[in-house]
Design a protein around this motif. Structure first.
Motif, PDB file in Angstrom:
ATOM      1  N   THR A  50       0.834  -1.202   0.000  1.00 15.37           N
ATOM      2  CA  THR A  50       0.000   0.000   0.000  1.00 15.37           C
ATOM      3  C   THR A  50       0.870   1.255   0.000  1.00 15.37           C
ATOM      4  O   THR A  50       0.619   2.195  -0.753  1.00 15.37           O
ATOM      5  N   CYS A  51       1.887   1.266   0.842  1.00 13.78           N
ATOM      6  CA  CYS A  51       2.790   2.409   0.931  1.00 13.78           C
ATOM      7  C   CYS A  51       3.489   2.653  -0.404  1.00 13.78           C
ATOM      8  O   CYS A  51       3.543   3.793  -0.884  1.00 13.78           O
ATOM      9  N   THR A  53       2.545   1.760  -3.410  1.00 16.38           N
ATOM     10  CA  THR A  53       1.557   2.205  -4.396  1.00 16.38           C
ATOM     11  C   THR A  53       1.229   3.677  -4.204  1.00 16.38           C
ATOM     12  O   THR A  53       1.232   4.462  -5.160  1.00 16.38           O
ATOM     13  N   ASN A  54       0.938   4.064  -2.960  1.00 23.74           N
ATOM     14  CA  ASN A  54       0.603   5.456  -2.668  1.00 23.74           C
ATOM     15  C   ASN A  54       1.774   6.393  -2.943  1.00 23.74           C
ATOM     16  O   ASN A  54       1.594   7.476  -3.497  1.00 23.74           O
ATOM     17  N   GLN A  57       2.217   6.831  -6.691  1.00 18.25           N
ATOM     18  CA  GLN A  57       1.139   7.648  -7.254  1.00 18.25           C
ATOM     19  C   GLN A  57       1.334   9.124  -6.921  1.00 18.25           C
ATOM     20  O   GLN A  57       1.187   9.985  -7.782  1.00 18.25           O
ATOM     21  N   ARG A  58       1.686   9.419  -5.687  1.00 19.76           N
ATOM     22  CA  ARG A  58       1.936  10.812  -5.298  1.00 19.76           C
ATOM     23  C   ARG A  58       3.109  11.400  -6.080  1.00 19.76           C
ATOM     24  O   ARG A  58       3.056  12.543  -6.545  1.00 19.76           O
TER      25      ARG A  58
END
Length: 73
Positions: A50-51, A53-54, A57-58
């Motif tokens: 999750t980290c 991916t986020n 994306q950021r």
């Protein structure tokens, strides 16, 4: 002596490839350092996934925003 249009186009494409490669390298380093806090095993934990991916994306979102700002100038 001026470079031919084909050579100029080739050089511009190579420049873009280099910039993309540098961006991917930086993205990988930044997100890895931020998200992988222990020795990685054969799989990432769900939190690490999750980290990552986020973070990616950021990073990409900010790259687009910055590129648009430069286009406006």
């Amino acid at each position: 002596m001026d470079a031919s249009p084909e050579l100029q186009q080739f050089l511009e494409q190579e420049k873009h490839k280099m910039m993309m490669s540098e961006m991917v390298t930086k993205l990988t380093n930044v997100c890895w350092d931020k998200c992988i806090t222990s020795t990685p095993g054969s799989k990432f934990s769900s939190g690490e996934t999750t980290c990552l991916t986020n973070c990616a994306q950021r990073y990409l979102d900010m790259t687009v925003i910055i590129a648009k700002r430069f286009e406006m100038q």
